[in-house]
Design a protein around this motif. Sequence first.
Motif, PDB file in Angstrom:
ATOM      1  N   PRO A  60     -18.218   1.177 -14.190  1.00  0.00           N
ATOM      2  CA  PRO A  60     -17.861   1.931 -15.394  1.00  0.00           C
ATOM      3  C   PRO A  60     -17.884   3.434 -15.192  1.00  0.00           C
ATOM      4  N   GLU A  61     -17.115   4.106 -16.044  1.00  0.00           N
ATOM      5  CA  GLU A  61     -17.237   5.544 -16.189  1.00  0.00           C
ATOM      6  C   GLU A  61     -18.353   5.743 -17.229  1.00  0.00           C
ATOM      7  N   ILE A  62     -19.390   6.487 -16.828  1.00  0.00           N
ATOM      8  CA  ILE A  62     -20.582   6.594 -17.678  1.00  0.00           C
ATOM      9  C   ILE A  62     -20.603   7.954 -18.364  1.00  0.00           C
ATOM     10  N   VAL A  63     -20.758   7.936 -19.675  1.00  0.00           N
ATOM     11  CA  VAL A  63     -20.820   9.205 -20.415  1.00  0.00           C
ATOM     12  C   VAL A  63     -22.108   9.260 -21.242  1.00  0.00           C
ATOM     13  N   PHE A  85     -28.143  16.554 -24.228  1.00  0.00           N
ATOM     14  CA  PHE A  85     -27.274  16.896 -23.103  1.00  0.00           C
ATOM     15  C   PHE A  85     -26.054  15.979 -23.037  1.00  0.00           C
ATOM     16  N   ASN A  86     -25.027  16.486 -22.364  1.00  0.00           N
ATOM     17  CA  ASN A  86     -23.803  15.723 -22.115  1.00  0.00           C
ATOM     18  C   ASN A  86     -23.591  15.621 -20.620  1.00  0.00           C
ATOM     19  N   LEU A  87     -23.206  14.432 -20.184  1.00  0.00           N
ATOM     20  CA  LEU A  87     -22.909  14.245 -18.761  1.00  0.00           C
ATOM     21  C   LEU A  87     -21.777  13.253 -18.643  1.00  0.00           C
ATOM     22  N   HIS A  88     -20.998  13.431 -17.599  1.00  0.00           N
ATOM     23  CA  HIS A  88     -19.878  12.544 -17.350  1.00  0.00           C
ATOM     24  C   HIS A  88     -19.978  12.088 -15.895  1.00  0.00           C
ATOM     25  N   LEU A  89     -20.204  10.804 -15.663  1.00  0.00           N
ATOM     26  CA  LEU A  89     -20.273  10.289 -14.292  1.00  0.00           C
ATOM     27  C   LEU A  89     -19.024   9.463 -14.053  1.00  0.00           C
ATOM     28  N   ASP A  90     -18.206   9.908 -13.113  1.00  0.00           N
ATOM     29  CA  ASP A  90     -16.933   9.227 -12.862  1.00  0.00           C
ATOM     30  C   ASP A  90     -17.158   7.828 -12.326  1.00  0.00           C
ATOM     31  N   ASP A  91     -16.117   7.024 -12.469  1.00  0.00           N
ATOM     32  CA  ASP A  91     -16.065   5.687 -11.900  1.00  0.00           C
ATOM     33  C   ASP A  91     -16.376   5.747 -10.396  1.00  0.00           C
ATOM     34  N   GLY A 109     -31.691  10.139 -29.630  1.00  0.00           N
ATOM     35  CA  GLY A 109     -30.498  10.617 -30.312  1.00  0.00           C
ATOM     36  C   GLY A 109     -29.327  10.571 -29.361  1.00  0.00           C
ATOM     37  N   GLY A 110     -28.113  10.531 -29.910  1.00  0.00           N
ATOM     38  CA  GLY A 110     -26.914  10.509 -29.070  1.00  0.00           C
ATOM     39  C   GLY A 110     -26.542   9.096 -28.668  1.00  0.00           C
ATOM     40  N   GLU A 111     -25.635   8.977 -27.717  1.00  0.00           N
ATOM     41  CA  GLU A 111     -25.152   7.654 -27.289  1.00  0.00           C
ATOM     42  C   GLU A 111     -24.726   7.692 -25.821  1.00  0.00           C
ATOM     43  N   ILE A 112     -24.880   6.550 -25.158  1.00  0.00           N
ATOM     44  CA  ILE A 112     -24.349   6.413 -23.797  1.00  0.00           C
ATOM     45  C   ILE A 112     -23.204   5.422 -23.856  1.00  0.00           C
ATOM     46  N   THR A 113     -22.091   5.757 -23.195  1.00  0.00           N
ATOM     47  CA  THR A 113     -20.993   4.790 -23.170  1.00  0.00           C
ATOM     48  C   THR A 113     -20.637   4.428 -21.731  1.00  0.00           C
ATOM     49  N   PHE A 114     -20.254   3.162 -21.540  1.00  0.00           N
ATOM     50  CA  PHE A 114     -19.690   2.683 -20.274  1.00  0.00           C
ATOM     51  C   PHE A 114     -18.222   2.396 -20.563  1.00  0.00           C
ATOM     52  N   ASP A 115     -17.319   3.057 -19.878  1.00  0.00           N
ATOM     53  CA  ASP A 115     -15.881   2.913 -20.142  1.00  0.00           C
ATOM     54  C   ASP A 115     -15.574   3.014 -21.639  1.00  0.00           C
ATOM     55  N   LYS A 121     -17.383   2.273 -24.174  1.00  0.00           N
ATOM     56  CA  LYS A 121     -18.110   1.374 -25.091  1.00  0.00           C
ATOM     57  C   LYS A 121     -19.585   1.765 -25.175  1.00  0.00           C
ATOM     58  N   PRO A 122     -20.116   1.932 -26.403  1.00  0.00           N
ATOM     59  CA  PRO A 122     -21.529   2.284 -26.551  1.00  0.00           C
ATOM     60  C   PRO A 122     -22.419   1.185 -25.963  1.00  0.00           C
ATOM     61  N   ILE A 123     -23.462   1.567 -25.272  1.00  0.00           N
ATOM     62  CA  ILE A 123     -24.331   0.546 -24.673  1.00  0.00           C
ATOM     63  C   ILE A 123     -25.807   0.717 -25.051  1.00  0.00           C
ATOM     64  N   SER A 124     -26.131   1.748 -25.846  1.00  0.00           N
ATOM     65  CA  SER A 124     -27.560   2.029 -26.032  1.00  0.00           C
ATOM     66  C   SER A 124     -28.276   0.918 -26.808  1.00  0.00           C
ATOM     67  N   HIS A 125     -27.527   0.066 -27.512  1.00  0.00           N
ATOM     68  CA  HIS A 125     -28.168  -1.046 -28.225  1.00  0.00           C
ATOM     69  C   HIS A 125     -28.395  -2.245 -27.292  1.00  0.00           C
ATOM     70  N   LEU A 126     -27.825  -2.196 -26.077  1.00  0.00           N
ATOM     71  CA  LEU A 126     -27.886  -3.358 -25.189  1.00  0.00           C
ATOM     72  C   LEU A 126     -29.210  -3.442 -24.441  1.00  0.00           C
ATOM     73  N   ASP A 127     -29.654  -4.663 -24.224  1.00  0.00           N
ATOM     74  CA  ASP A 127     -30.800  -4.975 -23.369  1.00  0.00           C
ATOM     75  C   ASP A 127     -30.551  -4.507 -21.940  1.00  0.00           C
TER      76      ASP A 127
END
Length: 360
Positions: free
Chosen positions: A2-5, A22-28, A57-63, A65-71
């Motif tokens: 995934p591209e991680i944001v 903070f904001n970060l963008h990790l490329d695929d 606070g904030g959110e992490i997305t993989f491609d 899609k938000p993932i912070s609620h995921l196990d």
Amino acid sequence: MPEIVFDNVEKSFGAVRVLEPFNLHLDDSEFTVLVGPSGCGKSTTLRILAGLETLSGGEITFDGKPISHLDPKARDIAMVFQDYALYPHMNIARNMSFALRLAKVSKSEIDDRVKRTAELLNIAHLLDRKPAELSGGQRQRVAMGRAMVRDAGTFLFDEPLSNLDAKLRAKMRTELAEMRNTIDKNMVYVTHDQVEAMTLGDRIVVMANGRIQQQGTPEELFKSPVNRFVAGFIGSPTMNFLDGELTEADGALRVRGDGFDLPLPEALATRGRAHAARTVTLGLRPSSVTLDTVPGAEIELRVVVSEYLGAQSVLVTRCGDEEVLVEANSATPIAPGTTRAFGVLTDELMIFDRESGLRI
Ligand SMILES: Nc1ncnc2c1ncn2[C@@H]1O[C@H](COP(=O)(O)OP(=O)(O)OP(=O)(O)O)[C@@H](O)[C@H]1O
Ligand SMILES: [Mg+2]
């Protein structure tokens, strides 16, 4: 992969804020290194990404899609912890295959993956041994192998080489650098060692005091650090900092201080003019000072100690009261106590705002 944001992610433990938003963008498939002094929030960032810690606070997305609620299990992540432990009663092959056996992967598939990973890590000849029969460096590789046999999209490493002595660390660093070219995965690697960061990272994220200072390629961080912290953290020996004043004479901008008066190259002078007559900090890399004098660009230094490192020496000198490190070819020995003029490669000079620390 995934591209991680990280989007405005922050973290507090109770009333204590340990990660400022903070904001970060990790490329695929990017190899990202998080680097910074102890306590700056590297492990916390990694643990939030893995789902072992919640974000405040904030959110992490993989491609996207938000993932912070995921196990943690649902994030397709494998992690090597700062303090790893191997199972002492299992041989190396069983240590490495532990997670796969739990996941009921077929025996032939397990054998295949363990063999491939062990070959990659150069531990294939050790699979029948117990952890106690391995050296520290070999054990560390098994700990990495245990994560890498898993077919995850993202691998997180928290100071995986921290338990090794300097020599083995350097060797593993080279092996990792070689290996990473063959693995098409996202890797996020934490270290406090800037040399490790520079050799391994596609891009590096420099952190201090719970804040991201800068994200960039090793070359960007070395050549264009955003502030004094990054400039001082990246590069070895570290950059010298001297208080100075910007002065304009005959249309040229100079930086002047106790023991030096140097012309600034045109590009830097253009940016520096807005700060003319202001006190600034001059940044001078040890490699930008030369034994050969440069007409019009000299600095007078008193040599205190000469550290012989083989082909190179590091001269510890004083400019006024300030310490200045100089990287010199050791073929020209310089006796401690000598005071002499050194040349300065002015194209490599940097200046920083004294108050904010930002690079001008
Ligand atoms: N569970 C916790 N409760 C309260 N504070 C915490 C907790 N975990 C970490 N911290 C604090 O958060 C800050 C960042 O810790 P973190 O472990 O992320 O640092 P680090 O950059 O990984 O440091 P090191 O290089 O020493 O491993 C530290 O000041 C630490 O004391
Ligand atoms: Mg840590």
